[in-house]
Design a protein around this motif. Structure first.
Motif, short mmCIF file in Angstrom:
data_model
loop_
_atom_site.label_atom_id
_atom_site.label_comp_id
_atom_site.label_asym_id
_atom_site.label_seq_id
_atom_site.Cartn_x
_atom_site.Cartn_y
_atom_site.Cartn_z
N HIS A 116 65.53 56.79 43.30
CA HIS A 116 66.46 56.62 44.41
C HIS A 116 66.39 55.20 44.98
O HIS A 116 67.43 54.59 45.28
CB HIS A 116 66.13 57.62 45.53
CG HIS A 116 66.42 59.05 45.17
ND1 HIS A 116 65.96 60.11 45.92
CD2 HIS A 116 67.11 59.59 44.13
CE1 HIS A 116 66.37 61.25 45.38
NE2 HIS A 116 67.06 60.96 44.29
N ALA A 117 65.18 54.70 45.16
CA ALA A 117 65.02 53.35 45.75
C ALA A 117 65.70 52.30 44.88
O ALA A 117 66.30 51.35 45.39
CB ALA A 117 63.55 53.03 45.93
N LEU A 118 65.61 52.45 43.55
CA LEU A 118 66.22 51.46 42.67
C LEU A 118 67.75 51.57 42.69
O LEU A 118 68.46 50.56 42.74
CB LEU A 118 65.70 51.63 41.24
CG LEU A 118 66.14 50.56 40.24
CD1 LEU A 118 65.72 49.18 40.69
CD2 LEU A 118 65.61 50.86 38.85
N LEU A 119 68.27 52.78 42.64
CA LEU A 119 69.72 52.95 42.68
C LEU A 119 70.30 52.50 44.02
O LEU A 119 71.39 51.89 44.06
CB LEU A 119 70.07 54.42 42.43
CG LEU A 119 69.77 54.91 41.00
CD1 LEU A 119 69.86 56.43 40.94
CD2 LEU A 119 70.72 54.28 39.99
N ASP A 120 69.58 52.74 45.09
CA ASP A 120 70.07 52.29 46.40
C ASP A 120 69.95 50.78 46.55
O ASP A 120 70.72 50.16 47.29
CB ASP A 120 69.35 53.03 47.52
CG ASP A 120 69.82 54.47 47.64
OD1 ASP A 120 71.01 54.72 47.40
OD2 ASP A 120 68.99 55.35 47.96
N ALA A 121 68.97 50.17 45.86
CA ALA A 121 68.93 48.70 45.83
C ALA A 121 70.21 48.15 45.21
O ALA A 121 70.79 47.18 45.69
CB ALA A 121 67.70 48.22 45.05
N ALA A 122 70.66 48.78 44.12
CA ALA A 122 71.93 48.36 43.51
C ALA A 122 73.08 48.54 44.47
O ALA A 122 73.99 47.69 44.56
CB ALA A 122 72.18 49.17 42.23
N ARG A 123 73.06 49.61 45.25
CA ARG A 123 74.13 49.85 46.22
C ARG A 123 74.18 48.78 47.31
O ARG A 123 75.24 48.51 47.87
CB ARG A 123 73.94 51.22 46.86
CG ARG A 123 74.39 52.39 46.00
CD ARG A 123 73.97 53.71 46.60
NE ARG A 123 74.74 54.84 46.07
CZ ARG A 123 74.33 56.11 46.10
NH1 ARG A 123 73.15 56.41 46.65
NH2 ARG A 123 75.09 57.06 45.61
N THR A 124 73.03 48.18 47.63
CA THR A 124 73.02 47.16 48.68
C THR A 124 73.88 45.96 48.32
O THR A 124 74.29 45.20 49.19
CB THR A 124 71.60 46.65 48.98
OG1 THR A 124 71.09 45.91 47.86
CG2 THR A 124 70.66 47.79 49.33
N ALA A 125 74.15 45.76 47.03
CA ALA A 125 74.96 44.62 46.59
C ALA A 125 76.42 44.79 46.96
O ALA A 125 77.21 43.85 46.79
CB ALA A 125 74.82 44.43 45.09
N ASP A 126 76.79 45.97 47.47
CA ASP A 126 78.17 46.24 47.90
C ASP A 126 79.14 45.87 46.78
O ASP A 126 80.09 45.10 46.97
CB ASP A 126 78.49 45.44 49.18
CG ASP A 126 79.75 45.94 49.86
OD1 ASP A 126 80.13 47.10 49.63
OD2 ASP A 126 80.36 45.16 50.61
N VAL A 127 78.88 46.41 45.61
CA VAL A 127 79.61 46.01 44.41
C VAL A 127 81.01 46.62 44.37
O VAL A 127 81.29 47.65 44.97
CB VAL A 127 78.85 46.45 43.14
CG1 VAL A 127 77.52 45.73 43.04
CG2 VAL A 127 78.63 47.96 43.10
N GLU A 128 81.87 45.95 43.64
CA GLU A 128 83.18 46.51 43.33
C GLU A 128 82.99 47.62 42.29
O GLU A 128 81.99 47.63 41.56
CB GLU A 128 84.10 45.42 42.76
CG GLU A 128 84.31 44.23 43.66
CD GLU A 128 85.10 43.13 42.96
OE1 GLU A 128 85.79 43.44 41.97
OE2 GLU A 128 85.00 41.98 43.39
N PRO A 129 83.96 48.54 42.19
CA PRO A 129 83.81 49.61 41.20
C PRO A 129 83.63 49.10 39.78
O PRO A 129 83.00 49.77 38.95
CB PRO A 129 85.11 50.40 41.35
CG PRO A 129 85.55 50.16 42.75
CD PRO A 129 85.14 48.74 43.06
#
Length: 395
Positions: free
Chosen positions: A167-180
């Motif tokens: 979860h921590a790693l996937l949410d780290a990716a989410r912090t980048a506020d990426v485009e789809p």
């Protein structure tokens, strides 16, 4: 050795010389508030939401055109409860010249210890995190790294906990506020390989909106039952204490039962290890678990005890097939995480139909305890970097 292999070896050596020799130092001054100051609660909590950030003045060796920020972000622990995790993001200042949006590497660091001062975001150069960062940045990728639960932020580190790490790693990716359409690649070695593997398994249900192209999983301690014998009775045994402490921290409802397996010396060792970094002299003393348990049996024999067996099974990677390609790699001579870990994980994943590229590195053994683990990470760059580039350039 080929020309490209020599070049990669030189690059890797330079990375280690620049980054890998730093020693974790205590967090002090403004950083205390950054990590420890209370975070306002929100309803509902949004995993991946950045709740605090702090720009970093680039330390020596990073004056290469990268913006660096420490971050605190929301995630979810092994029980499904909200938690705050620290980490950092590093972004090249030069424009991305490849196709589409700049790719994001969700980076999971290797083992650095259990104390807050060991966190990668606190020092940006622990032995566990340093080797992977620079090649990724020089390729133009943005790197977003997690410290995991309890490293940096209050609470104990849940070392090698499958759910919390993934979860921590996937949410780290989410912090980048990426485009789809932004390509995301999971990347980790050792403890980080475990987290990357966990995240690859959990992604379809936990973070289905992320455009995850693949996962690099290097030397993962994927199954707790396969690693203890290698470390017990050696100067690498602190990792065994870390693993038990990780269980205690992740499952407080089981803590008393787990601690009940150890005598007074064992409890003292577990308590001390909660405050160790891997670079501390005490973390490199020989650990003999048979001298720490109440019944005198080594920890590997304790795993059949229901107190530990259920936790070990829950935290074993390889029961779920990743839906993205995985590059799994390991050095045959690894004396810290035995290669059988990856061989077993490979069989389990392929039996489930996963798309796995597997590479073993038959490197010359170094006659020094613990010295045969990191070379596998360095050797993998030559294969993993083009593999990642290919994933990113696929339509």
């Amino acid at each position: 050795m080929t020309k490209s292999s020599r070049a990669m070896a030189i690059t890797a050596a330079a990375i280690v010389s620049i980054l890998g020799c730093s020693t974790p130092v205590a967090v002090a001054g403004p950083l205390t508030d950054f990590y420890d100051a209370p975070v306002a609660t929100t309803e509902p909590a949004v995993p991946g939401e950045v709740v605090r950030n702090l720009p970093v003045n680039s330390p020596k060796g990073f004056g290469l055109g990268f913006d660096i920020e420490r971050i605190l972000y929301r995630s979810t622990d092994t029980h499904g409860d909200p938690m705050i995790v620290s980490g950092y993001t590093m972004t090249p200042t030069a424009p991305w010249t490849g196709p589409g949006p700049r790719p994001v590497i969700a980076y999971a660091p290797g083992t650095s210890g259990m104390a807050d001062r060991c966190a990668g975001s606190a020092v940006l150069g622990t032995v566990g995190s340093s080797p992977a960062i620079l090649p990724l940045l020089l390729a133009g990728y943005r790197v977003v790294a997690t410290d995991y639960q309890g490293l940096g932020t209050p609470g104990g580190h849940t070392y090698l906990n499958r759910m919390a790490s993934g979860h921590a790693l996937l949410d780290a990716a989410r912090t980048a506020d990426v485009e789809p359409s932004t390509p995301v690649v999971l990347f980790g070695y050792s403890e980080g390989g475990f987290a990357s593997a966990s995240a690859a398994e959990l992604a379809p249900t936990y973070a289905p909106e992320l455009n995850i192209r693949g996962a690099y999983v290097g030397a993962p301690p994927a199954d707790p039952t396969l690693n203890i014998d290698t470390l017990d009775n050696t100067g690498l045994g602190s990792a065994v204490l870390f693993a038990v402490d990780g269980m205690i921290n992740a499952y407080p409802e089981r803590a008393e039962s787990i601690r009940g397996l150890f005598d007074s010396d064992g409890l003292a060792a577990l308590d001390a290890a909660q405050n160790w970094c891997t670079t501390d002299p005490a973390a490199n003393d020989i650990v003999r678990t048979s001298e720490l348990t109440r019944d005198g049996r080594p920890l590997t024999e304790q795993l059949s005890n229901p107190v530990l067996a259920a936790v070990a099974e829950t935290d074993t990677v390889g029961r779920i097939a990743p839906v993205v390609p995985v590059y799994l790699a390991h050095a045959v001579a690894d004396d810290t995480v035995p290669v059988e870990q990856s061989r077993t994980l490979l069989r389990r994943w392929r039996d489930l139909g996963a798309d796995i590229t597997y590479r073993q590195y038959d490197l010359p053994a170094i006659p020094l305890e613990g010295a045969n683990h990191q070379p596998g990470a360095l050797a993998a760059y030559n294969d993993v970097m083009p593999w990642i580039a290919d994933l990113i350039h696929r339509s």
